[in-house]
Design a protein around this motif. Structure first.
Motif, mmCIF file in Angstrom:
data_model
loop_
_atom_site.group_PDB
_atom_site.id
_atom_site.type_symbol
_atom_site.label_atom_id
_atom_site.label_comp_id
_atom_site.label_asym_id
_atom_site.label_seq_id
_atom_site.Cartn_x
_atom_site.Cartn_y
_atom_site.Cartn_z
ATOM 1 N N LYS A 1 17.407 7.679 -16.538
ATOM 2 C CA LYS A 1 18.165 8.233 -15.850
ATOM 3 C C LYS A 1 18.709 9.668 -16.113
ATOM 4 N N ALA A 2 18.711 9.895 -17.510
ATOM 5 C CA ALA A 2 18.989 11.025 -18.124
ATOM 6 C C ALA A 2 17.707 12.303 -18.080
ATOM 7 N N GLN A 3 16.829 11.588 -17.315
ATOM 8 C CA GLN A 3 15.440 12.621 -17.030
ATOM 9 C C GLN A 3 14.970 13.181 -18.418
ATOM 10 N N VAL A 4 14.982 12.263 -19.520
ATOM 11 C CA VAL A 4 14.433 12.531 -20.860
ATOM 12 C C VAL A 4 12.842 12.261 -20.618
ATOM 13 N N VAL A 5 12.750 10.997 -19.997
ATOM 14 C CA VAL A 5 11.012 10.719 -19.754
ATOM 15 C C VAL A 5 10.998 10.186 -18.273
ATOM 16 N N LYS A 6 9.737 9.939 -17.937
ATOM 17 C CA LYS A 6 9.454 9.628 -16.395
ATOM 18 C C LYS A 6 8.763 8.220 -16.603
ATOM 19 N N ASP A 7 9.282 7.290 -15.670
ATOM 20 C CA ASP A 7 8.674 6.178 -15.363
ATOM 21 C C ASP A 7 7.502 6.310 -14.275
ATOM 22 N N LEU A 8 6.322 6.157 -14.757
ATOM 23 C CA LEU A 8 5.338 6.378 -13.477
ATOM 24 C C LEU A 8 5.145 4.895 -12.650
ATOM 25 N N SER A 9 5.686 3.846 -13.263
ATOM 26 C CA SER A 9 5.047 2.749 -12.666
ATOM 27 C C SER A 9 6.323 2.014 -12.029
ATOM 28 N N GLY A 10 7.549 2.663 -12.411
ATOM 29 C CA GLY A 10 8.849 2.128 -11.637
ATOM 30 C C GLY A 10 9.282 0.785 -12.150
ATOM 31 N N GLY A 11 8.959 0.512 -13.297
ATOM 32 C CA GLY A 11 9.074 -0.969 -13.785
ATOM 33 C C GLY A 11 10.541 -1.128 -14.527
ATOM 34 N N ILE A 12 11.131 0.043 -14.798
ATOM 35 C CA ILE A 12 12.450 0.335 -15.462
ATOM 36 C C ILE A 12 13.342 0.780 -14.425
ATOM 37 N N HIS A 13 13.027 1.959 -13.875
ATOM 38 C CA HIS A 13 13.954 2.783 -12.819
ATOM 39 C C HIS A 13 12.804 3.244 -11.804
ATOM 40 N N CYS A 14 12.860 3.088 -10.693
ATOM 41 C CA CYS A 14 11.965 3.518 -9.638
ATOM 42 C C CYS A 14 12.358 4.838 -9.143
ATOM 43 N N GLU A 15 11.671 5.962 -9.179
ATOM 44 C CA GLU A 15 12.107 7.248 -8.832
ATOM 45 C C GLU A 15 11.076 7.696 -7.412
ATOM 46 N N PHE A 16 10.392 6.882 -7.089
ATOM 47 C CA PHE A 16 9.359 7.207 -5.912
ATOM 48 C C PHE A 16 9.472 6.232 -4.843
ATOM 49 N N PRO B 1 0.986 -1.355 0.123
ATOM 50 C CA PRO B 1 -0.050 -0.120 0.229
ATOM 51 C C PRO B 1 0.988 1.169 0.089
ATOM 52 N N ASP B 2 1.859 1.144 0.590
ATOM 53 C CA ASP B 2 2.836 2.403 0.702
ATOM 54 C C ASP B 2 3.387 2.740 -0.620
ATOM 55 N N HIS C 1 -0.738 -3.663 -12.298
ATOM 56 C CA HIS C 1 -1.721 -4.219 -11.375
ATOM 57 C C HIS C 1 -1.612 -3.456 -10.010
ATOM 58 N N GLY C 2 -2.888 -2.967 -9.703
ATOM 59 C CA GLY C 2 -2.904 -2.634 -8.084
ATOM 60 C C GLY C 2 -2.469 -1.183 -7.787
ATOM 61 N N LEU C 3 -1.828 -0.504 -9.068
ATOM 62 C CA LEU C 3 -1.153 0.899 -8.621
ATOM 63 C C LEU C 3 -2.378 2.011 -8.668
ATOM 64 N N ILE D 1 1.786 1.997 -3.452
ATOM 65 C CA ILE D 1 0.812 2.392 -4.229
ATOM 66 C C ILE D 1 0.805 4.135 -3.982
ATOM 67 N N LYS D 2 0.697 4.538 -2.813
ATOM 68 C CA LYS D 2 0.652 5.829 -2.321
ATOM 69 C C LYS D 2 1.586 6.683 -3.073
ATOM 70 N N ARG D 3 2.781 6.137 -2.807
ATOM 71 C CA ARG D 3 4.259 6.795 -3.451
ATOM 72 C C ARG D 3 3.953 6.888 -4.983
ATOM 73 N N ALA D 4 3.616 5.844 -5.887
ATOM 74 C CA ALA D 4 3.354 5.953 -7.373
ATOM 75 C C ALA D 4 2.335 6.897 -7.525
ATOM 76 N N GLN D 5 1.277 6.961 -7.132
ATOM 77 C CA GLN D 5 0.257 7.890 -7.360
ATOM 78 C C GLN D 5 0.508 9.256 -6.742
ATOM 79 N N LYS D 6 1.484 9.691 -5.895
ATOM 80 C CA LYS D 6 1.931 10.910 -5.553
ATOM 81 C C LYS D 6 2.934 11.417 -6.663
ATOM 82 N N TYR D 7 4.007 10.563 -7.214
ATOM 83 C CA TYR D 7 4.947 10.955 -8.075
ATOM 84 C C TYR D 7 4.290 11.313 -9.361
ATOM 85 N N ALA D 8 3.205 10.543 -9.710
ATOM 86 C CA ALA D 8 2.435 10.713 -11.171
ATOM 87 C C ALA D 8 1.780 12.128 -10.856
#
Length: 395
Positions: A380-395, A80-81, A182-184, A83-90
């Motif tokens: 990592k170069a911050q060209v795009v954002k990964d909202l679900s963290g499957g490649i690189h989690c930033e939240f 659940p934590d 799933h579940g995010l 989920i909250k972080r992912a939604q907040k990051y988006a």
């Protein structure tokens, strides 16, 4: 079977008048001549049929193995934590100031071969000296310029919709099919992007809480197009990715609301949609140079080689192609639902079906490792954002 030619009238008269040979002797010689092709065919069937038989058996085994089903009742637990972080990051990504031309400029800095002025959709039939004509599909339209011209004549529009084209700064999100969605509960945030790109048959119905229900672009090849009318909305853009000759026939039938001939359907590797409930003005053809740019210039894949069987792993997944397309369409780019965790083969591959992650180990067309490294570089170069963290989690 190869048969000897029928004797001409001249030969027939000659044989009848040749009394020096007995009828039995002539019949025996004729039988020997006719037996030679039969013996040759027997040799061919004896040695070639087992080879083809083994190939077919291996292919069937391979198909069965790669479609191993996962128990979708055992959906992986989502903290659940997280989920909250992912939604907040988006939401944070959406609240940041939109930077015009940011994606294009960033891609040009990372990749010298990236063309900032590349058109996303085909507007005119390619000429011999143009990049679109250099390669066969999906990298170009070599030998298909007439088919492209025919398609363009039935498509009334070839550009981005005016209401999006005139927007001063556009945010894109490419929604992948990954089970990581799933579940995010990212649906609400994903709906807030200016341009939402969905891939192939990935459904909205029944999954909107996690993947949203807004679609700006449905990008697919014929076999990937949704079969259900519920997955199409009246304001969608349908962006066709053309891989082979019959794809042109299929797209023309969809645009003109015609029935595709049975003999054409035989050339698709799975069932294709019989109708796309959209008006002709909503169809586009992806510029194949974007696939070429993604494959050869960015991912550094080898150019296609003539092969008797199979393909080189030089065709990018439609997800990676869509992300590169998004950098040409939008100023800011994000994605969600990307990333293959091959260390967990029993987890769901997609958010909507029962395929296992293990299936990716046996596909023969895409280089998953190279693509993951590419996406990681972008994040990592911050060209795009990964909202679900499957490649690189930033939240």
């Amino acid at each position: 079977m190869s048969c000897s030619p029928m004797p001409s009238d001249y030969h027939y008269v000659k044989l009848k008048s040749d009394c020096s040979r007995s009828s039995l002797q002539w019949y025996t010689q004729a039988q020997n001549k006719m037996r030679r092709p039969s013996l040759l065919l027997k040799v061919i069937f004896k040695y070639m049929l087992p080879v083809f038989g083994v190939c077919i058996i291996l292919y069937i085994i391979k198909l069965n193995y790669t479609t191993e089903e996962c128990d979708m009742k055992k959906v992986p637990y989502v903290d659940p934590d997280r989920i909250k972080r992912a939604q907040k990051y988006a939401q944070q990504v959406l609240q940041e100031k939109c930077r015009p031309n940011f994606a294009k400029k960033s891609m040009a800095r990372l990749f010298e071969t990236y063309k900032m002025d590349l058109l996303p959709f085909v507007k005119k039939a390619p000429r011999v000296n143009e990049a679109e004509y250099k390669y066969d599909p999906p990298f170009g339209f070599r030998q298909f310029s007439s088919k492209v011209q025919t398609l363009l004549e039935v498509l009334p529009e070839h550009d981005f919709p005016e209401h999006l084209k005139t927007k001063s700064c556009r945010r894109c999100v490419v929604i992948g099919s990954g089970g990581i969605l799933h579940g995010l509960g990212l649906g609400h945030a994903l709906n807030q992007f200016d341009v939402v790109i969905r891939l192939n048959s990935a459904p909205v119905e029944g999954y909107s809480e996690h993947v949203g229900n807004k679609t700006t672009i449905r990008m697919t090849y014929p076999e990937g197009a949704p079969l259900s009318d519920l997955e199409y909305y009246s304001n969608d853009l349908f962006v066709a990715v053309l891989f082979k000759s019959v794809d042109f026939n299929w797209l023309q039938a969809m645009v003109k609301n015609e029935t595709l001939p049975f003999w054409v359907r035989l050339f698709f590797w799975k069932q294709v949609a019989e109708k796309i409930p959209l008006q002709p003005k909503h169809f586009r053809i992806l510029n194949p140079v974007i696939i070429k740019e993604t494959a050869f210039d960015i991912l550094q894949y080898s150019e296609p080689q003539s092969r008797f069987w199979g393909r080189d792993k030089n065709i990018p997944t439609i997800g990676v192609i869509a992300i590169v397309l998004a950098t040409h369409l939008c100023d800011e780019v994000s994605f969600a639902g990307f990333g293959y965790d091959l260390s967990q083969p029993d987890t769901p591959l997609h958010y909507f079906d029962n395929l296992c992650m293990a299936a990716m180990n046996f596909q023969t067309m895409h280089n998953v490792t190279t693509e993951t490294q590419f996406l990681l570089k972008l994040v990592k170069a911050q060209v795009v954002k990964d909202l679900s963290g499957g490649i690189h989690c930033e939240f």
